[in-house]
Design a protein around this motif. Structure first.
Motif, PDB file in Angstrom:
ATOM      1  N   ASN A  31      51.670  67.318 -32.829  1.00 40.63           N
ATOM      2  CA  ASN A  31      52.748  67.209 -33.579  1.00 40.63           C
ATOM      3  C   ASN A  31      53.874  66.412 -32.955  1.00 40.63           C
ATOM      4  N   ARG A  32      55.159  66.424 -33.248  1.00 42.57           N
ATOM      5  CA  ARG A  32      56.057  65.659 -32.661  1.00 42.57           C
ATOM      6  C   ARG A  32      56.450  65.956 -31.273  1.00 42.57           C
ATOM      7  N   ASP A  33      56.516  67.129 -30.907  1.00 36.79           N
ATOM      8  CA  ASP A  33      56.570  67.749 -29.563  1.00 36.79           C
ATOM      9  C   ASP A  33      55.398  67.219 -28.548  1.00 36.79           C
ATOM     10  N   GLY A  34      54.065  67.485 -29.219  1.00 34.73           N
ATOM     11  CA  GLY A  34      52.885  67.063 -28.598  1.00 34.73           C
ATOM     12  C   GLY A  34      52.813  65.573 -28.155  1.00 34.73           C
ATOM     13  N   HIS A  35      53.346  64.629 -29.089  1.00 31.74           N
ATOM     14  CA  HIS A  35      53.273  63.383 -28.978  1.00 31.74           C
ATOM     15  C   HIS A  35      54.218  62.878 -27.590  1.00 31.74           C
ATOM     16  N   VAL A  36      55.383  63.485 -27.636  1.00 32.06           N
ATOM     17  CA  VAL A  36      56.356  63.205 -26.611  1.00 32.06           C
ATOM     18  C   VAL A  36      56.278  64.005 -25.148  1.00 32.06           C
ATOM     19  N   ALA A  37      55.745  65.359 -25.232  1.00 33.12           N
ATOM     20  CA  ALA A  37      55.384  65.854 -24.188  1.00 33.12           C
ATOM     21  C   ALA A  37      54.918  65.029 -22.702  1.00 33.12           C
ATOM     22  N   PRO A  38      53.834  64.123 -22.995  1.00 29.74           N
ATOM     23  CA  PRO A  38      53.299  63.515 -21.618  1.00 29.74           C
ATOM     24  C   PRO A  38      54.421  62.574 -21.193  1.00 29.74           C
ATOM     25  N   LEU A  39      55.588  62.101 -21.941  1.00 28.33           N
ATOM     26  CA  LEU A  39      56.343  61.063 -21.254  1.00 28.33           C
ATOM     27  C   LEU A  39      57.334  61.870 -20.437  1.00 28.33           C
ATOM     28  N   ARG A  40      57.207  63.164 -20.402  1.00 29.62           N
ATOM     29  CA  ARG A  40      58.344  64.316 -19.750  1.00 29.62           C
ATOM     30  C   ARG A  40      58.008  63.901 -18.153  1.00 29.62           C
ATOM     31  N   ALA A  41      56.661  63.645 -17.828  1.00 29.45           N
ATOM     32  CA  ALA A  41      56.252  63.425 -16.445  1.00 29.45           C
ATOM     33  C   ALA A  41      56.170  62.002 -16.085  1.00 29.45           C
ATOM     34  N   GLY A  42      56.498  61.310 -16.918  1.00 28.22           N
ATOM     35  CA  GLY A  42      56.788  59.705 -16.671  1.00 28.22           C
ATOM     36  C   GLY A  42      55.829  58.804 -17.468  1.00 28.22           C
ATOM     37  N   PRO A  43      55.898  57.470 -17.169  1.00 29.26           N
ATOM     38  CA  PRO A  43      55.108  56.461 -17.973  1.00 29.26           C
ATOM     39  C   PRO A  43      53.621  57.075 -18.296  1.00 29.26           C
ATOM     40  N   ALA A  44      53.243  57.016 -19.582  1.00 30.03           N
ATOM     41  CA  ALA A  44      51.932  57.355 -20.022  1.00 30.03           C
ATOM     42  C   ALA A  44      50.849  55.838 -20.313  1.00 30.03           C
ATOM     43  N   ALA A  45      51.807  54.879 -20.117  1.00 26.93           N
ATOM     44  CA  ALA A  45      51.083  53.417 -20.248  1.00 26.93           C
ATOM     45  C   ALA A  45      51.644  52.482 -19.282  1.00 26.93           C
ATOM     46  N   ALA A  46      50.769  51.794 -18.611  1.00 24.39           N
ATOM     47  CA  ALA A  46      51.221  50.811 -17.594  1.00 24.39           C
ATOM     48  C   ALA A  46      51.488  49.487 -18.468  1.00 24.39           C
ATOM     49  N   GLY A  47      50.815  49.152 -19.606  1.00 23.51           N
ATOM     50  CA  GLY A  47      50.860  48.032 -20.191  1.00 23.51           C
ATOM     51  C   GLY A  47      50.171  47.967 -21.644  1.00 23.51           C
ATOM     52  N   TYR A  48      50.481  47.244 -22.612  1.00 18.83           N
ATOM     53  CA  TYR A  48      50.001  47.115 -23.670  1.00 18.83           C
ATOM     54  C   TYR A  48      49.905  45.678 -24.389  1.00 18.83           C
ATOM     55  N   ARG A  49      49.063  45.382 -25.445  1.00 18.82           N
ATOM     56  CA  ARG A  49      49.349  44.199 -26.267  1.00 18.82           C
ATOM     57  C   ARG A  49      48.654  44.667 -27.624  1.00 18.82           C
ATOM     58  N   LEU A  50      49.510  44.142 -28.577  1.00 16.81           N
ATOM     59  CA  LEU A  50      49.152  44.576 -30.059  1.00 16.81           C
ATOM     60  C   LEU A  50      48.690  43.285 -30.688  1.00 16.81           C
ATOM     61  N   ASP A  51      47.542  43.297 -31.424  1.00 16.84           N
ATOM     62  CA  ASP A  51      47.292  42.127 -32.301  1.00 16.84           C
ATOM     63  C   ASP A  51      46.617  42.622 -33.576  1.00 16.84           C
ATOM     64  N   GLN A  52      45.827  41.472 -34.273  1.00 20.55           N
ATOM     65  CA  GLN A  52      45.287  41.914 -35.730  1.00 20.55           C
ATOM     66  C   GLN A  52      46.145  42.736 -36.436  1.00 20.55           C
ATOM     67  N   GLU A  53      47.568  42.670 -36.453  1.00 22.33           N
ATOM     68  CA  GLU A  53      48.480  43.419 -37.234  1.00 22.33           C
ATOM     69  C   GLU A  53      48.130  43.211 -38.801  1.00 22.33           C
ATOM     70  N   ARG A 113      45.273  46.333 -33.763  1.00 18.01           N
ATOM     71  CA  ARG A 113      44.493  46.674 -32.568  1.00 18.01           C
ATOM     72  C   ARG A 113      45.280  46.764 -31.445  1.00 18.01           C
ATOM     73  N   ALA A 114      45.197  47.786 -30.372  1.00 17.27           N
ATOM     74  CA  ALA A 114      46.025  47.957 -29.321  1.00 17.27           C
ATOM     75  C   ALA A 114      45.053  47.836 -28.143  1.00 17.27           C
ATOM     76  N   ARG A 115      45.403  47.005 -27.328  1.00 14.93           N
ATOM     77  CA  ARG A 115      44.937  47.076 -25.728  1.00 14.93           C
ATOM     78  C   ARG A 115      45.919  47.484 -24.826  1.00 14.93           C
ATOM     79  N   TRP A 116      45.334  48.635 -24.275  1.00 15.36           N
ATOM     80  CA  TRP A 116      46.457  48.914 -23.473  1.00 15.36           C
ATOM     81  C   TRP A 116      45.708  49.811 -22.070  1.00 15.36           C
ATOM     82  N   ARG A 117      46.648  50.119 -21.349  1.00 12.72           N
ATOM     83  CA  ARG A 117      46.104  51.088 -20.184  1.00 12.72           C
ATOM     84  C   ARG A 117      46.945  52.110 -19.689  1.00 12.72           C
ATOM     85  N   GLN A 118      46.278  53.208 -19.034  1.00 14.37           N
ATOM     86  CA  GLN A 118      47.243  54.072 -18.519  1.00 14.37           C
ATOM     87  C   GLN A 118      47.308  53.704 -16.883  1.00 14.37           C
ATOM     88  N   PRO A 119      48.624  54.039 -16.448  1.00 18.41           N
ATOM     89  CA  PRO A 119      48.811  54.074 -15.078  1.00 18.41           C
ATOM     90  C   PRO A 119      47.585  54.120 -14.014  1.00 18.41           C
TER      91      PRO A 119
END
Length: 122
Positions: free
Chosen positions: A48-70, A85-91
């Motif tokens: 749910n919304r809280d579950g989506h937001v929760a990881p960010l309370r500990a800091g960044p959840a991604a170190a970078g991203y690129r979106l394409d094929q929109e 399509r998303a290319r991303w990486r966790q810290p």
């Protein structure tokens, strides 16, 4: 009053706001873009919304991203399904690829993400 369907650029900009919140570790920015009744689906299950937001309370959840094929499908004048399509990486992690579908609805004049599904690329 005539309502206009969302443009690809409009919804992509909003979607990138979610990604920027993940990179910044900003739970308030993420929550501001999600509907109260948000549902997320990913390989770990439902969130749910809280579950989506929760990881960010500990800091960044991604170190970078690129979106394409929109692409955008209009579900209604005030609803758009953004797929990409998303290319991303966790810290500290490796780059990963997934396909994302996000349903955005305009409610009370503001766009909110009400549903998102992440599918890891094969």
């Amino acid at each position: 009053m005539k309502t206009l369907s969302p443009t690809l650029e409009c919804l992509l900009s909003l979607e990138e706001g979610v990604w920027r919140a993940f990179v910044a570790g900003d739970p308030d920015a993420d929550a501001a873009l999600l509907a109260d009744d948000f549902v997320g689906v990913d390989p770990s299950g439902f969130a749910n919304r809280d579950g989506h937001v929760a990881p960010l309370r500990a800091g960044p959840a991604a170190a970078g991203y690129r979106l394409d094929q929109e692409r955008l499908a209009w579900a209604a004048p005030d609803a758009g399904l953004l797929c990409y399509r998303a290319r991303w990486r966790q810290p500290g992690g490796e780059w990963e690829t997934m396909y994302v579908s996000s349903l955005w609805l305009r409610r009370d004049g503001r766009w909110r993400n009400v549903f998102s599904q992440d599918t890891p690329a094969a």
